[in-house]
Design a protein around this motif. Sequence first.
Motif, PDB file in Angstrom:
ATOM      1  N   ASN A 296       0.826  -1.193   0.000  1.00 41.11           N
ATOM      2  CA  ASN A 296       0.000   0.000   0.000  1.00 41.11           C
ATOM      3  C   ASN A 296       0.867   1.252   0.000  1.00 41.11           C
ATOM      4  OD1 ASN A 296      -2.977  -0.366   0.106  1.00 41.11           O
ATOM      5  ND2 ASN A 296      -2.468  -1.743   1.795  1.00 41.11           N
ATOM      6  N   ASP A 297       0.223   2.380  -0.219  1.00 37.56           N
ATOM      7  CA  ASP A 297       0.914   3.658  -0.159  1.00 37.56           C
ATOM      8  C   ASP A 297       1.413   3.914   1.264  1.00 37.56           C
ATOM      9  OD1 ASP A 297       0.545   6.872   0.334  1.00 37.56           O
ATOM     10  OD2 ASP A 297       1.263   6.421  -1.690  1.00 37.56           O
TER      11      ASP A 297
ATOM     12  N   ARG B  88       8.499   7.404   4.398  1.00 40.38           N
ATOM     13  CA  ARG B  88       8.389   6.331   3.422  1.00 40.38           C
ATOM     14  C   ARG B  88       8.533   4.984   4.117  1.00 40.38           C
ATOM     15  NH1 ARG B  88       9.578   7.722  -1.957  1.00 40.38           N
ATOM     16  NH2 ARG B  88       8.583   9.742  -2.383  1.00 40.38           N
TER      17      ARG B  88
END
Length: 310
Positions: free
Chosen positions: A73-74, A91
């Motif tokens: 997923n993001d 991130r």
Amino acid sequence: MYGQEIKDSTLTAAGFYHDTAIGDMSSLGFQKRCLSVHGQGDVQVAANISIDLMNQPRVLLNSCNVKLTVYPNDSKFLIEAFNRDPDTEFRFKIKDVYALVNEFDLADGLSNALEAAVIEHKLIQYPMISSQVRSFYIEPNRLDAPANTLFTSKMPRRIFLGLVDAEAYNGSYEKSPFNFQPHGITDIHVDYCGMSVPGRPFSLDFKKNKFIEAYIQLQETLGHTRNNFSCNSISTKMFKEDGYTIFGFELSPVAQDNSLFELVRQTNISVRLNFRDKTPEGGLYCVVYAEFDQIFSLDALRNPIIDSIV
């Protein structure tokens, strides 16, 4: 669905720490997750692959080709950063992934007998519970959910539903995608086979503490009210206001027994929701998790056959 003992032991190897309140910086679970990664460098975790084939107790035949494809997923969906600098981006970076596989070396006699059985019966069948996740959007400023039909073929064993903020559903550093709140809901029921569950309509008012029937039904669907030795550690307070407002519905008399299967029942499954207050700006998503009976088969040439009508 997991008991408190598993949450405090095996699941911590996957980076899981139980939250007493979802989306709350003061939650002990959130603080433990922060400590497990902050200043630790590379972090190693391990978890079971939660797919249908690997959530059943039987092993695959030899000479089967298995390919796993994983799409992350993001990062905004995966990371909670409630007090971050607005100019700071985070991130989620994966450096290495590998699978640990258990292999059984059978005695020659047993291996030959197994191969003879495959040739004789043509198919080896694996009964399993197949899970399906659906979601639908509820626009802002509504007092009810739009008419929807979630499943149009086979009837599921049981269903779980929860409402989550649309921004969190699509990914946000500031909001948890697992923060299921009541959002002023007054009634929720499932229509199938010309019947409704629950039979007696809910009359919910979370602000006035009218929610116990829905809480008990969730625990009934999970099987935790029928014994005195297991629980999922979700208290009534957590169900009311701390991100655990999840509704459960049993549609099958064998919903909790994975060793029993029912005959296939063709039907449409619809969900109806009503709200006391208008839905918030940005809208909501209703996330639906359903479990179905499934048969996975392998022929003598190890070709997979899946009877999927969901």
